[in-house]
Design a protein around this motif. Structure first.
Motif, mmCIF file in Angstrom:
data_model
loop_
_atom_site.group_PDB
_atom_site.id
_atom_site.type_symbol
_atom_site.label_atom_id
_atom_site.label_comp_id
_atom_site.label_asym_id
_atom_site.label_seq_id
_atom_site.Cartn_x
_atom_site.Cartn_y
_atom_site.Cartn_z
ATOM 1 N N VAL A 154 -3.481 1.729 -0.609
ATOM 2 C CA VAL A 154 -4.259 2.646 -1.446
ATOM 3 C C VAL A 154 -5.763 2.415 -1.327
ATOM 4 O O VAL A 154 -6.542 3.349 -1.169
ATOM 5 C CB VAL A 154 -3.798 2.512 -2.918
ATOM 6 C CG1 VAL A 154 -4.774 3.185 -3.868
ATOM 7 C CG2 VAL A 154 -2.411 3.107 -3.084
ATOM 8 N N GLN A 155 -6.175 1.161 -1.436
ATOM 9 C CA GLN A 155 -7.620 0.905 -1.462
ATOM 10 C C GLN A 155 -8.197 0.748 -0.056
ATOM 11 O O GLN A 155 -9.400 0.548 0.100
ATOM 12 C CB GLN A 155 -7.927 -0.349 -2.307
ATOM 13 C CG GLN A 155 -7.501 -0.229 -3.769
ATOM 14 C CD GLN A 155 -8.323 0.786 -4.568
ATOM 15 O OE1 GLN A 155 -9.386 1.245 -4.133
ATOM 16 N NE2 GLN A 155 -7.832 1.157 -5.747
ATOM 17 N N ASN A 190 -7.300 -3.754 -5.717
ATOM 18 C CA ASN A 190 -8.059 -2.755 -6.461
ATOM 19 C C ASN A 190 -9.052 -3.349 -7.450
ATOM 20 O O ASN A 190 -10.065 -2.750 -7.753
ATOM 21 C CB ASN A 190 -7.098 -1.810 -7.203
ATOM 22 C CG ASN A 190 -6.005 -2.544 -7.927
ATOM 23 O OD1 ASN A 190 -5.324 -3.387 -7.348
ATOM 24 N ND2 ASN A 190 -5.822 -2.259 -9.195
ATOM 25 N N SER A 225 -2.764 6.928 -1.699
ATOM 26 C CA SER A 225 -3.020 7.786 -2.859
ATOM 27 C C SER A 225 -4.271 8.616 -2.610
ATOM 28 O O SER A 225 -5.328 8.061 -2.270
ATOM 29 C CB SER A 225 -3.222 6.891 -4.083
ATOM 30 O OG SER A 225 -3.579 7.667 -5.186
ATOM 31 N N CYS A 230 -5.588 1.111 -15.067
ATOM 32 C CA CYS A 230 -4.282 1.119 -15.726
ATOM 33 C C CYS A 230 -4.254 0.152 -16.888
ATOM 34 O O CYS A 230 -3.530 0.341 -17.841
ATOM 35 C CB CYS A 230 -3.178 0.721 -14.764
ATOM 36 S SG CYS A 230 -3.246 1.635 -13.251
ATOM 37 N N THR A 250 2.305 5.543 -6.503
ATOM 38 C CA THR A 250 3.402 5.019 -7.321
ATOM 39 C C THR A 250 4.734 5.573 -6.817
ATOM 40 O O THR A 250 5.721 4.828 -6.703
ATOM 41 C CB THR A 250 3.171 5.357 -8.807
ATOM 42 O OG1 THR A 250 1.914 4.777 -9.198
ATOM 43 C CG2 THR A 250 4.261 4.810 -9.694
ATOM 44 N N ASP A 308 0.731 -1.915 0.462
ATOM 45 C CA ASP A 308 0.092 -0.892 -0.364
ATOM 46 C C ASP A 308 -1.319 -0.677 0.206
ATOM 47 O O ASP A 308 -2.184 -1.557 0.123
ATOM 48 C CB ASP A 308 0.064 -1.426 -1.807
ATOM 49 C CG ASP A 308 -0.724 -0.549 -2.766
ATOM 50 O OD1 ASP A 308 -1.497 0.314 -2.309
ATOM 51 O OD2 ASP A 308 -0.569 -0.753 -3.987
ATOM 52 N N HIS A 354 -6.207 10.375 -4.736
ATOM 53 C CA HIS A 354 -7.341 10.410 -5.673
ATOM 54 C C HIS A 354 -8.267 9.210 -5.558
ATOM 55 O O HIS A 354 -9.333 9.190 -6.143
ATOM 56 C CB HIS A 354 -6.854 10.622 -7.113
ATOM 57 C CG HIS A 354 -6.179 9.460 -7.762
ATOM 58 N ND1 HIS A 354 -6.797 8.663 -8.681
ATOM 59 C CD2 HIS A 354 -4.913 8.968 -7.636
ATOM 60 C CE1 HIS A 354 -5.949 7.749 -9.115
ATOM 61 N NE2 HIS A 354 -4.800 7.904 -8.497
ATOM 62 N N HIS A 386 -0.754 -4.450 -7.381
ATOM 63 C CA HIS A 386 -0.789 -3.465 -8.467
ATOM 64 C C HIS A 386 0.557 -3.531 -9.203
ATOM 65 O O HIS A 386 1.593 -3.757 -8.584
ATOM 66 C CB HIS A 386 -0.987 -2.077 -7.864
ATOM 67 C CG HIS A 386 -1.301 -1.024 -8.869
ATOM 68 N ND1 HIS A 386 -0.336 -0.380 -9.600
ATOM 69 C CD2 HIS A 386 -2.486 -0.499 -9.278
ATOM 70 C CE1 HIS A 386 -0.904 0.497 -10.408
ATOM 71 N NE2 HIS A 386 -2.215 0.444 -10.231
HETATM 72 N N1 PLP Z 1 -1.794 0.649 -5.740
HETATM 73 C C1 PLP Z 1 -3.082 0.374 -5.917
HETATM 74 C C2 PLP Z 1 -3.712 -0.773 -5.187
HETATM 75 C C3 PLP Z 1 -3.855 1.152 -6.784
HETATM 76 O O1 PLP Z 1 -5.144 0.869 -6.962
HETATM 77 C C4 PLP Z 1 -3.220 2.220 -7.451
HETATM 78 C C5 PLP Z 1 -3.978 3.021 -8.438
HETATM 79 O O2 PLP Z 1 -4.513 2.511 -9.401
HETATM 80 C C6 PLP Z 1 -1.872 2.484 -7.228
HETATM 81 C C7 PLP Z 1 -1.193 1.671 -6.364
HETATM 82 C C8 PLP Z 1 -1.173 3.642 -7.905
HETATM 83 O O3 PLP Z 1 -1.606 4.839 -7.302
HETATM 84 P P1 PLP Z 1 -1.310 6.290 -7.896
HETATM 85 O O4 PLP Z 1 -2.295 6.505 -8.980
HETATM 86 O O5 PLP Z 1 -1.550 7.233 -6.754
HETATM 87 O O6 PLP Z 1 0.094 6.334 -8.329
#
Ligand code: PLP
Length: 682
Positions: free
Chosen positions: A195-196, A166, A216, A343, A78, A193, A218, A113
């Motif tokens: 993240v995934q 996600n 990210s 979320c 984020t 993004d 976690h 997201h």
């Molecule tokens: N982008 C995606 C695709 C996510 O799955 C998430 C987390 O749910 C985020 C962004 C946000 O990540 P963070 O929890 O590290 O802020």
């Protein structure tokens, strides 16, 4: 337990967050213990901490192939997203001030997201850039519409398209997007993004045109609160946080060294390639899960084509089953999954991601996401499959989907939706049922439930003549294939018989197996229905009354009244004048003591029968009796027979048990307790 299983739990919600890799925990402990220094200090303690920082950054550069780009530590994706958006928008503002026309659109994938679309809106407003946010639609497979992007790209100042979704796991066609941008939007800043994607897809950022890529920790077995932001060499950059000059002045604030060390351990595992499963291994795990799901839920539909999805994500829906019920069922079997993104888990709205793919409402509001991480082992997946099959068996054993008809051969089932309560009086042996005040949203379900048990719907009745109730009755009759017009007032059938009350009143009645439902007209076009077991032509003591009124004349005070909407905060209670107090609450810490000191306490599991079949509820050595919330009304008199015997209600999370305890208290029980937080915390 290095494989997502914690004791009895099968954790299949890795896209929400993942358990921390043991090596990452050790690295974090080291960074908080022996190497606790501040990496900005020039003494030995500081230098030892700085080493962690440098090593982790170097690994991150190699893993994502950052080339000469910047790699910054952030608190998570984020923050990375905010920084990227702020950087791009400020650059646009400066370009405009210098007379460059730029474009006018901020384009983001419709399935991004929320951190992305919200950040775009927020910074656009704060910076006064006055750009227009434009969602880029996706096709039925969840992939970006490149034809639309071709049209939008010439006007786009920034384009945001995630690497993998996600909720669905759908992997974007980044090459295709890059191609469109190269030709039609060469000056648009591009954020992806990632993240995934980390740990699940090969990354080579320097080889792409991507300007910003947030990550990210976690989501890949590092702790929460640590992330990375990649910024292409030459892409505009503005720090989001300014202060002590850490991260070369690009992101101030003393570094989260425990998080960075832990992330370093995860990146090391990725580089070494022995800890995590390969893509092919994850695919074969997914295949097993898919097969188990198909076996457990024969009508299952997958909400995204698996061929275009991460091998670690399955998103599906089962006809006739809202996601909440599936989640409860999985949870009872110790399988933790989610209804979409974590979320939005608290919001009841259907998934915007699936809606953007054009899926019908039942699929987006019935969606379940099952996701695992690259740390999963085959043994773990095999156990997960066994549990999934057990869920299917529990459901079949408690058929129909509404399960709740199992057990006794006749009874009363509560069917609630959006604050309205419907009641199904049924007799399985007699193949008959009657619906009273069915909620509109449940009409197809009630029809399917009756059909699958071979129950003939003898009548669809209302207690009052509000238009919503009439629409709902009509919808149910339509779903049952019955004539649209009500046979008599409020659905009363023409071929009713007659029965006599003890006071000599004669009432029209319908037989449902060995029970009768007698029609008791009251005032202002309202009707109550008395339910009881007849003795010849008489109905001596009705057990229950279905009514819109809090007071029903001529009916004994211990009769259980079932309402179409809550009265005094409950869907049913006795007709006694006194309304009891609120539910009594046991904290998870109190439960053991309470059960020890109250040997006579009755532990009551109010989950639905399929959940109880998928996993029995035992608390502190006691097995709970299953009285589903949907069958509590008909069991109320029985539970009230011993008004001082403590009742301890439990369910999955504490919501349903709180409602059950409230019902008992309102009906005058002295000792009706709920376990706060449910089985999960107790
Ligand atoms: N982008 C995606 C695709 C996510 O799955 C998430 C987390 O749910 C985020 C962004 C946000 O990540 P963070 O929890 O590290 O802020």
């Amino acid at each position: 337990m290095s494989d997502n299983s914690r004791g009895d739990t099968i954790y299949l919600d890795a896209n929400a967050t993942s358990p921390v890799l043991p090596a990452a925990i050790a690295a974090a402990v080291d960074a908080m213990g022996d190497r606790f220094g501040n990496p900005s200090s020039s003494h030995a303690c500081g230098l030892r901490a700085k080493r962690i920082l440098d090593d982790t950054r170097a690994r991150a550069r190699r893993v994502i192939k950052a080339g000469p780009g910047r790699v910054l530590f952030t608190s998570g994706a984020t923050e990375g997203i905010q920084t990227a958006v702020l950087s791009a928008l400020l650059a646009v503002r400066e370009r405009r001030a210098a007379g460059d026309a730029c474009g006018d659109l901020l384009v983001y994938g419709a399935t991004e997201h929320k951190a992305v679309s919200e950040a775009l809106a927020h910074w656009n407003r704060i910076l006064g850039t006055g750009l227009t946010l434009q969602a880029l639609p996706v096709d039925a497979d969840g992939r970006h519409r490149l034809d639309v992007l071709r049209e939008l790209a010439p006007r786009a100042v920034m384009v945001c398209t995630m690497a993998a979704n996600n909720e669905t796991g759908v992997v974007s066609d980044l090459e295709g997007i890059a191609g469109v941008l190269r030709e039609h939007g060469p000056r648009a800043y591009w954020m992806v993004d990632c993240v995934q994607a980390l740990g699940k897809l090969a990354l080579d950022l320097v080889g792409t045109r991507i300007d910003y890529a947030p990550f990210s920790g976690h989501k890949l077995h590092a702790p929460k609160g640590i992330g990375l932001l990649y910024v292409r060499d030459g892409a505009p950059y503005t720090p989001l946080m300014i202060g002590g000059g850490q991260e070369g002045g690009q992101r101030s604030g003393t570094e989260n060294m425990a998080g960075i060390a832990a992330l370093g351990a995860v990146l090391q595992a990725l580089e070494e390639g022995t800890t995590f499963r390969s893509h092919a291994e994850m695919e074969s795990m997914r295949d097993r899960l898919e097969a188990a799901l198909r076996e457990a839920f024969p009508g299952i539909v997958f909400n995204a084509p698996l061929a275009h999805a991460l091998p670690t994500t399955l998103n599906f829906a089962v006809p006739g089953m809202p996601s909440k019920e599936l989640l409860d069922l999985f949870d009872a079997a110790g399988v933790r999954v989610s209804a979409g993104s974590a979320c939005s888990a608290a919001k009841a709205a259907p998934s915007y991601v699936l809606s953007a793919m054009g899926l019908p409402l039942w699929r987006s509001s019935g969606a379940v996401r099952l996701s695992f991480g690259p740390l999963a082992t085959m043994d773990f997946i095999i156990e997960a499959c066994a549990r999934i099959r057990r869920c299917g068996e529990a459901l079949r054993g408690a058929q129909p989907a509404a399960s709740n008809l199992s057990g006794q051969a006749h009874g009363v089932l509560q069917l609630s939706s959006e604050g309205r309560h419907g009641w199904l009086v049924f007799d399985i042996d007699a193949c008959a049922c009657v619906a009273i005040d069915p909620p509109l949203a449940l009409a197809p379900r009630i029809a399917a439930m009756a059909g699958s048990r071979g129950l003939r719907m003898a009548a669809v009745l209302g207690t009052g003549c509000d238009p919503d109730g009439m629409d709902a009755r009509m919808a149910l009759r339509a779903a049952l294939g019955q004539a649209q017009d009500e046979p008599g007032a409020l659905g009363w059938p023409n071929d009713a018989g007659e029965i006599m009350l003890d006071d000599g009143h004669g009432l029209a009645c319908i037989a449902i197996g060995g029970q009768v439902l007698a029609r008791l007209p009251s005032h202002e076009m309202r009707v109550s229905y008395l339910l009881g077991t007849p003795e010849g032509k008489r109905l001596p003591a009705p057990r229950m009354v279905f009514t819109g009124d809090a007071v029903v004349d001529g009916v004994a005070p211990d009769t259980v009244a079932c309402f179409g909407v809550d009265v005094d905060g409950v869907p049913f209670r006795t007709l006694a004048d006194d309304v009891g107090e609120g539910a009594m609450v046991l904290t998870p810490e109190d439960v053991a003591d309470f059960l020890r000191t109250h040997e006579d306490a009755l532990l009551v599991d109010v989950r639905e029968p399929a959940e109880a079949a998928a996993g029995a509820c035992r608390l502190h050595g006691r097995t709970a009796h299953n009285v589903p919330l949907s069958r509590l009304a008909e069991n109320l008199a029985h539970l009230l027979a011993e008004p001082r015997r403590p009742l301890v209600f439990v369910c999955r999370s504490g919501n349903r048990s709180a409602r059950a305890a409230l019902c008992l208290r309102r009906a005058g029980h002295d000792q009706a307790w709920t376990v706060a937080g449910g089985i999960a915390l107790a």
